[in-house]
Design a protein around this motif. Structure first.
Motif, mmCIF file in Angstrom:
data_model
loop_
_atom_site.group_PDB
_atom_site.id
_atom_site.type_symbol
_atom_site.label_atom_id
_atom_site.label_comp_id
_atom_site.label_asym_id
_atom_site.label_seq_id
_atom_site.Cartn_x
_atom_site.Cartn_y
_atom_site.Cartn_z
ATOM 1 N N ALA A 107 0.835 -1.200 0.000
ATOM 2 C CA ALA A 107 0.000 0.000 0.000
ATOM 3 C C ALA A 107 0.870 1.251 0.000
ATOM 4 C CB ALA A 107 -0.923 -0.001 1.216
ATOM 5 N N LYS A 108 1.984 1.193 0.739
ATOM 6 C CA LYS A 108 2.880 2.347 0.825
ATOM 7 C C LYS A 108 3.467 2.690 -0.542
ATOM 8 C CE LYS A 108 5.471 2.462 4.416
ATOM 9 N NZ LYS A 108 6.560 2.167 5.418
ATOM 10 N N GLU A 109 3.828 1.654 -1.293
ATOM 11 C CA GLU A 109 4.400 1.876 -2.614
ATOM 12 C C GLU A 109 3.355 2.463 -3.565
ATOM 13 O OE1 GLU A 109 7.694 -0.458 -5.201
ATOM 14 O OE2 GLU A 109 5.946 -1.647 -4.608
ATOM 15 N N MET A 110 2.144 1.908 -3.540
ATOM 16 C CA MET A 110 1.078 2.403 -4.402
ATOM 17 C C MET A 110 0.738 3.858 -4.088
ATOM 18 S SD MET A 110 -1.181 1.768 -6.854
ATOM 19 C CE MET A 110 -1.582 0.032 -7.010
ATOM 20 N N THR A 111 0.606 4.159 -2.811
ATOM 21 C CA THR A 111 0.297 5.534 -2.403
ATOM 22 C C THR A 111 1.424 6.479 -2.795
ATOM 23 O OG1 THR A 111 -1.011 4.717 -0.540
ATOM 24 C CG2 THR A 111 -0.310 7.011 -0.457
ATOM 25 N N GLY A 112 2.655 6.010 -2.664
ATOM 26 C CA GLY A 112 3.798 6.836 -3.040
ATOM 27 C C GLY A 112 3.768 7.211 -4.505
ATOM 28 N N TRP A 113 3.399 6.256 -5.357
ATOM 29 C CA TRP A 113 3.289 6.559 -6.787
ATOM 30 C C TRP A 113 2.223 7.619 -7.033
ATOM 31 C CZ3 TRP A 113 3.048 0.653 -8.007
ATOM 32 C CH2 TRP A 113 4.342 0.129 -7.996
ATOM 33 N N MET A 114 1.064 7.430 -6.410
ATOM 34 C CA MET A 114 -0.030 8.366 -6.645
ATOM 35 C C MET A 114 0.291 9.768 -6.153
ATOM 36 S SD MET A 114 -3.443 6.042 -6.003
ATOM 37 C CE MET A 114 -4.487 7.205 -6.904
ATOM 38 N N GLU A 115 1.038 9.844 -5.077
ATOM 39 C CA GLU A 115 1.374 11.162 -4.522
ATOM 40 C C GLU A 115 2.368 11.924 -5.396
ATOM 41 O OE1 GLU A 115 2.702 10.181 -0.619
ATOM 42 O OE2 GLU A 115 0.685 10.355 0.261
ATOM 43 N N ARG A 116 3.066 11.219 -6.282
ATOM 44 C CA ARG A 116 4.037 11.891 -7.153
ATOM 45 C C ARG A 116 3.376 12.606 -8.324
ATOM 46 N NH1 ARG A 116 6.885 6.667 -7.312
ATOM 47 N NH2 ARG A 116 8.286 6.548 -5.531
ATOM 48 N N PHE A 117 2.133 12.252 -8.630
ATOM 49 C CA PHE A 117 1.484 12.779 -9.823
ATOM 50 C C PHE A 117 0.352 13.742 -9.480
ATOM 51 C CE2 PHE A 117 3.008 8.485 -10.986
ATOM 52 C CZ PHE A 117 3.913 8.844 -11.966
ATOM 53 N N ASP A 118 0.173 14.716 -10.349
ATOM 54 C CA ASP A 118 -1.010 15.558 -10.261
ATOM 55 C C ASP A 118 -1.804 15.382 -11.557
ATOM 56 O OD1 ASP A 118 0.604 16.794 -12.077
ATOM 57 O OD2 ASP A 118 0.685 18.718 -11.051
ATOM 58 N N CYS A 119 -3.031 15.836 -11.524
ATOM 59 C CA CYS A 119 -3.881 15.705 -12.706
ATOM 60 C C CYS A 119 -3.597 16.847 -13.680
ATOM 61 C CB CYS A 119 -5.346 15.706 -12.284
ATOM 62 S SG CYS A 119 -5.783 14.286 -11.250
#
Length: 243
Positions: A107-119
């Motif tokens: 979960a930490k890895e997935m959340t980390g990826w999402m936090e790197r991107f903006d729309c």
């Protein structure tokens, strides 16, 4: 014969024993859960399910992206009660960007990826996501696909045809629409129907509804497609027995 004082002491001891046992069970379950989470993140547990989590990341989607990011840990926590779930993030944004992460059980890895991107502003690219699903399905078993979006700016016939192909591969697609764009609603429902998945709607005031959907599908995918893990609204749409 035991007197009343002895009886009171006996009952009190029984109560303490019960509380101690319950505390021990709770402690054991908590430790087991932590061990399972650690084993899953290190890849020591066999994968029990695979879930592709796909999102429209065009500019209007930022609030939903943030909600999905915040619920990732809950998704994995729920899934790990039933097995070890591997998840892949796929998203599109801008005019031509469409990317897929590697598979992860963290979960930490997935959340980390999402936090790197903006729309970013752009047009929908659902066709590219569906093609990616078809490509991945040739390499491995996929238990479910989740797609979250609000509109559709592509050829509906092409999208429906690709959904039919995915359905023939036995992969249910769960489509969640923010808002109620009528053309998108129709196509999204068709995608869900053709693949044996389900369709749901939510709005800006019902983000907890999306969280409930996502946690249910994570449990569904991790448990070998146990339909009882799904929210009733989704379960009732699936073909076949609803046990």
């Amino acid at each position: 014969m035991a007197n009343k004082r002895d009886e009171l002491i006996s009952h009190a001891n029984q109560g303490l024993s019960k509380e101690a046992n319950e505390g021990s069970v709770a402690s054991f379950l908590a430790k087991t859960k932590l061990v399972r989470q650690a084993q899953a993140e290190k890849g020591l547990m066999p994968v029990s399910g695979r879930l592709i989590f796909a999102m429209d990341a065009t500019m209007s989607r930022q609030p939903t992206w943030d909600v999905a990011c915040s619920v990732q840990a809950d998704m994995f926590e729920v899934a790990q009660l039933h097995g070890s779930l591997a998840t892949q993030l796929v998203y599109f944004r801008g005019t031509s960007e469409c990317r897929a992460s590697r598979w992860t059980r963290s979960a930490k890895e997935m959340t980390g990826w999402m936090e790197r991107f903006d729309c970013r502003a752009g047009r929908t690219q659902l066709g590219r996501i569906l093609q990616h699903v078809k490509n991945e399905a040739r390499q491995m078993h996929i238990d479910a696909v989740v797609y979250v979006g609000d509109c559709l700016e592509e050829d509906p016939d092409r999208i429906v045809g690709m959904a039919d192909d995915i359905g023939r591969s036995g992969i249910p697609v769960f489509v969640f629409q923010e808002g109620a764009d009528p053309m998108a609603s129709d196509i999204f429902r068709q995608i869900a129907r053709l693949t044996g998945g389900a369709y749901g709607q939510f709005d800006a005031n019902a983000k907890s509804k999306l969280a409930n959907y996502l946690k249910g599908i994570a449990a569904f995918a991790a448990s070998g497609r146990d339909v009882t893990r799904l929210p009733d609204e989704l379960r009732k749409q699936l073909p076949g027995p609803k046990a």
